[in-house]
Design a protein around this motif. Structure first.
Motif, PDB file in Angstrom:
ATOM      1  N   UNK A  21      48.233  53.204   0.281  1.00 18.06           N
ATOM      2  CA  UNK A  21      48.316  51.792   0.616  1.00 18.06           C
ATOM      3  C   UNK A  21      48.372  50.971  -0.665  1.00 18.06           C
ATOM      4  N   UNK A  22      49.228  49.943  -0.687  1.00 20.92           N
ATOM      5  CA  UNK A  22      49.322  49.070  -1.855  1.00 20.92           C
ATOM      6  C   UNK A  22      47.989  48.341  -2.021  1.00 20.92           C
ATOM      7  N   UNK A  23      47.338  48.568  -3.136  1.00 24.44           N
ATOM      8  CA  UNK A  23      45.976  48.068  -3.342  1.00 24.44           C
ATOM      9  C   UNK A  23      45.897  46.552  -3.209  1.00 24.44           C
ATOM     10  N   UNK A  24      46.865  45.846  -3.802  1.00 24.68           N
ATOM     11  CA  UNK A  24      46.820  44.383  -3.816  1.00 24.68           C
ATOM     12  C   UNK A  24      46.981  43.770  -2.431  1.00 24.68           C
ATOM     13  N   UNK A  68      51.555  53.878   3.806  1.00 23.57           N
ATOM     14  CA  UNK A  68      51.145  53.059   4.961  1.00 23.57           C
ATOM     15  C   UNK A  68      51.584  51.622   4.724  1.00 23.57           C
ATOM     16  N   UNK A  69      52.283  51.069   5.697  1.00 22.91           N
ATOM     17  CA  UNK A  69      52.677  49.669   5.683  1.00 22.91           C
ATOM     18  C   UNK A  69      52.383  49.083   7.060  1.00 22.91           C
ATOM     19  N   UNK A  70      52.003  47.801   7.148  1.00 20.60           N
ATOM     20  CA  UNK A  70      51.674  47.218   8.459  1.00 20.60           C
ATOM     21  C   UNK A  70      52.793  47.373   9.483  1.00 20.60           C
ATOM     22  N   UNK A  71      54.060  47.309   9.009  1.00 17.82           N
ATOM     23  CA  UNK A  71      55.198  47.379   9.934  1.00 17.82           C
ATOM     24  C   UNK A  71      55.311  48.731  10.636  1.00 17.82           C
ATOM     25  N   UNK A  72      54.782  49.784  10.034  1.00 22.37           N
ATOM     26  CA  UNK A  72      54.896  51.116  10.643  1.00 22.37           C
ATOM     27  C   UNK A  72      53.524  51.717  10.928  1.00 22.37           C
ATOM     28  N   UNK A  73      52.491  50.875  10.968  1.00 19.61           N
ATOM     29  CA  UNK A  73      51.127  51.384  11.133  1.00 19.61           C
ATOM     30  C   UNK A  73      50.983  52.205  12.409  1.00 19.61           C
ATOM     31  N   UNK A  74      51.505  51.694  13.519  1.00 24.99           N
ATOM     32  CA  UNK A  74      51.375  52.421  14.792  1.00 24.99           C
ATOM     33  C   UNK A  74      52.102  53.754  14.733  1.00 24.99           C
ATOM     34  N   UNK A  75      53.289  53.756  14.137  1.00 24.93           N
ATOM     35  CA  UNK A  75      54.063  54.993  14.047  1.00 24.93           C
ATOM     36  C   UNK A  75      53.344  56.021  13.190  1.00 24.93           C
ATOM     37  N   UNK A  76      52.764  55.581  12.082  1.00 23.80           N
ATOM     38  CA  UNK A  76      52.049  56.509  11.190  1.00 23.80           C
ATOM     39  C   UNK A  76      50.866  57.142  11.926  1.00 23.80           C
ATOM     40  N   UNK A  77      50.161  56.350  12.710  1.00 26.55           N
ATOM     41  CA  UNK A  77      49.015  56.893  13.453  1.00 26.55           C
ATOM     42  C   UNK A  77      49.436  57.986  14.430  1.00 26.55           C
ATOM     43  N   UNK A  78      50.670  57.905  14.937  1.00 30.89           N
ATOM     44  CA  UNK A  78      51.124  58.893  15.924  1.00 30.89           C
ATOM     45  C   UNK A  78      51.784  60.112  15.297  1.00 30.89           C
ATOM     46  N   UNK A  79      51.981  60.105  13.985  1.00 31.75           N
ATOM     47  CA  UNK A  79      52.643  61.229  13.328  1.00 31.75           C
ATOM     48  C   UNK A  79      51.670  62.396  13.201  1.00 31.75           C
ATOM     49  N   UNK A 115      41.149  56.943   8.829  1.00 30.83           N
ATOM     50  CA  UNK A 115      40.029  57.513   8.085  1.00 30.83           C
ATOM     51  C   UNK A 115      39.066  58.246   9.009  1.00 30.83           C
ATOM     52  N   UNK A 116      38.847  57.698  10.204  1.00 28.22           N
ATOM     53  CA  UNK A 116      37.941  58.335  11.158  1.00 28.22           C
ATOM     54  C   UNK A 116      38.465  59.704  11.580  1.00 28.22           C
ATOM     55  N   UNK A 117      39.778  59.877  11.534  1.00 33.31           N
ATOM     56  CA  UNK A 117      40.395  61.169  11.869  1.00 33.31           C
ATOM     57  C   UNK A 117      40.396  62.132  10.699  1.00 33.31           C
ATOM     58  N   UNK A 118      39.916  61.677   9.546  1.00 33.47           N
ATOM     59  CA  UNK A 118      39.908  62.543   8.375  1.00 33.47           C
ATOM     60  C   UNK A 118      41.126  62.415   7.497  1.00 33.47           C
ATOM     61  N   UNK A 119      41.962  61.401   7.737  1.00 36.53           N
ATOM     62  CA  UNK A 119      43.144  61.171   6.909  1.00 36.53           C
ATOM     63  C   UNK A 119      42.723  60.480   5.615  1.00 36.53           C
ATOM     64  N   UNK A 120      43.089  61.049   4.491  1.00 34.27           N
ATOM     65  CA  UNK A 120      42.752  60.473   3.183  1.00 34.27           C
ATOM     66  C   UNK A 120      43.603  59.232   2.929  1.00 34.27           C
ATOM     67  N   UNK A 121      42.989  58.199   2.351  1.00 34.68           N
ATOM     68  CA  UNK A 121      43.696  56.963   2.004  1.00 34.68           C
ATOM     69  C   UNK A 121      43.572  56.750   0.495  1.00 34.68           C
ATOM     70  N   UNK A 122      44.699  56.586  -0.170  1.00 34.64           N
ATOM     71  CA  UNK A 122      44.732  56.400  -1.621  1.00 34.64           C
ATOM     72  C   UNK A 122      45.262  55.004  -1.939  1.00 34.64           C
ATOM     73  N   UNK A 123      44.512  54.168  -2.669  1.00 38.03           N
ATOM     74  CA  UNK A 123      45.030  52.863  -3.099  1.00 38.03           C
ATOM     75  C   UNK A 123      45.981  53.003  -4.278  1.00 38.03           C
ATOM     76  N   UNK A 124      47.109  52.309  -4.172  1.00 40.72           N
ATOM     77  CA  UNK A 124      48.183  52.398  -5.160  1.00 40.72           C
ATOM     78  C   UNK A 124      48.415  51.012  -5.749  1.00 40.72           C
TER      79      UNK A 124
END
Length: 482
Positions: free
Chosen positions: A29-32, A10-21, A47-56
């Motif tokens: 997501x880059x933790x820092x 996940x990156x801010x530049x493609x956030x909308x596209x990722x949500x539609x995939x 997250x509300x849709x049940x998509x797991x988010x892992x900090x990297x």
């Protein structure tokens, strides 16, 4: 280990596209880059849709000579809790060197650098990972990195190094098949051998990414399409074990959403080809090992493990050392424990001196340490400076606007004379201050705009940043007198 499925960085530049995939099961997501108290709305919706988010994480420096910084560990733990993550990930790398351990100035690489595959480095890395594991609320997985250069006198292959690391600490592995390809092109290392030597039962998930080759050197850019050789390594891995998750990394030069989806489909096809190959071999051999690997595929010992990188401890090895290597408290009298501690500090100091010498050659222009390829050192030095310029431009986008085409050459000249000693935000401030102190840029309006930008950001900061504040205020007083 939790099954993650198909993921994308996940990156801010493609956030909308990722949500539609439709076929994305999880994101990383880059933790820092994340504030745990105010996560982006896009991540909240995922997250509300049940998509797991892992900090990297990218800045912990687990392969460095010093023990992990408590503040960075706390920050990583906070993000894992805020995101409800099943695990967190970091890198087998060092990112800074120098300081009190080596009685030398602290230097920051601004990027991931390889640790030597030696016994000293492995001992330090194992202890650092145990420290991190104790501080984190969820399991930790660590990633193999791409390297433009190799250390002289290495004692283990990449597969052996990772096998012993997982065996001694119980840490999970994040295997980046693109990085295996990078090390194949740059170092001549065999990806198939690395996969055969890995403890694949420790696999947390897999990274896939693109890059490019220039003058015989492969650059792991995360800004280009995934090449066929990387997909082939993924297929090889999937023929040995079913990956719990596979994730596409893309950090810049983002294509249209349709292209990203096609890359995800190609990754899925590569995994399926591996599974098909595994089924075919299983049918031929007629059995599998205890962890689902086709029998005889990259395994030569019972129980589904590759050959040990080393033999059992020698008979004359102290019992306390053997216990420590097994992840148990050191045994013996207090003087024995104290002696072991002293040895550990001496080991850290040896590693610290070696890493400081390398990093100083890369960012401060000091002589190359003995045994390193000077051509590759020059390639790595240019890559670090370029990366530094790119990141500063990203976190301080006003600077390229103010300086125009002069931004990049000005920053690279600055970087050559000013090794990074803090984070990128401080780096941006010091770059601007250095230009203004030299009476640059020549254009009066640009200089006025740069001065206004710097003054606006050089005010009070949190108490934890007092050294940076003092430096900024001193520079501010000089500039205000101009």
């Amino acid at each position: 280990m939790q099954r993650l499925g198909t993921g994308i960085g996940w990156r801010p530049e493609i956030a909308d596209a990722v949500e539609r995939m439709p076929d994305v099961d999880w994101v990383e997501v880059v933790s820092e880059n994340l504030c745990p108290d105010h996560p982006p709305e896009s991540l909240k919706r995922l997250r509300a849709r049940g998509v797991t988010v892992v900090p990297h994480g990218v800045s912990l420096g687990l392969g460095g000579a010093e023990r992990p910084d408590e503040g960075r560990l706390t920050a990583l733990a906070e993000r894992a809790l805020a995101l409800g993550s099943p695990l967190v990930t970091e890198h087998i790398a060092f990112v800074r060197a120098g300081g009190a351990l080596t009685a030398s100035p602290r230097l920051e690489a601004g990027h991931l650098l390889p640790v030597p595959r030696t016994r000293d480095a492995l001992d330090v890395l194992c202890e650092n990972i145990r420290v991190a594991q104790d501080a984190l609320p969820v399991p930790l997985a660590v990633e193999n990195i791409a390297a433009l250069l190799s250390w002289p006198g290495e004692e283990l292959t990449e597969g052996q190094f990772l096998y012993e690391l997982a065996d001694r600490t119980g840490v999970r592995l994040l295997i980046d098949v693109a990085n295996l390809h990078t090390n194949h092109v740059n170092q001549g290392e065999d990806p198939a051998r690395a996969l055969a030597e890995l403890p694949l039962e420790a696999l947390a998930y897999v990274h896939v990414a693109g890059g490019f080759e220039r003058d015989g050197v492969w650059h792991d850019s995360h800004a280009h399409p995934v090449p066929e050789p990387v997909l082939d390594i993924l297929t090889n891995l999937a023929s040995r074990v079913t990956p719990p998750g596979v994730l596409l990394e893309r950090d810049e030069n983002f294509p249209e959403p349709g292209e990203l989806e096609r890359e995800l489909a190609a990754i899925g096809k590569a995994v399926e080809l591996g599974r098909t190959a595994a089924v075919g071999r299983t049918a031929t051999v007629g059995r599998t090992d205890g962890v689902g690997h086709p029998a005889g595929i990259g395994r030569t010992t019972a129980g589904g493990r590759p050959p040990r990188a080393t033999a059992a401890p020698e008979a004359d090895e102290p019992e306390s050392t053997t216990a420590r290597k097994a992840g148990e408290p050191a045994a013996g009298a207090p003087e024995v424990i104290a002696a072991e501690s002293a040895v550990a500090e001496a080991t850290r100091q040896r590693l610290g001196l070696a890493q400081t010498a390398l990093l100083s050659a890369l960012v401060a222009g000091t002589p190359a340490p003995e045994g390193f390829d000077r051509v590759r050192l020059a390639v790595q030095a240019r890559a670090l400076a370029s990366k530094r310029a790119d990141v500063v431009a990203k976190i301080a986008p006003e600077l390229p606007v103010i300086l125009g085409a002069g931004y990049r050459p000005a920053f690279l000249a600055y970087a050559q004379a000013h090794p990074m000693s803090g984070g990128y935000r401080l780096d941006a401030m010091e770059f601007a201050a250095s230009l203004l102190s030299a009476g640059e840029p020549d254009d009066r309006e640009a200089r006025r705009a740069l001065r206004a930008w710097w003054l606006e950001r050089s005010g009070p900061a949190p108490r934890s940043h007092r050294p940076a504040v003092r430096a900024a205020r001193a520079a501010r007083r000089v500039l205000l007198r101009r």
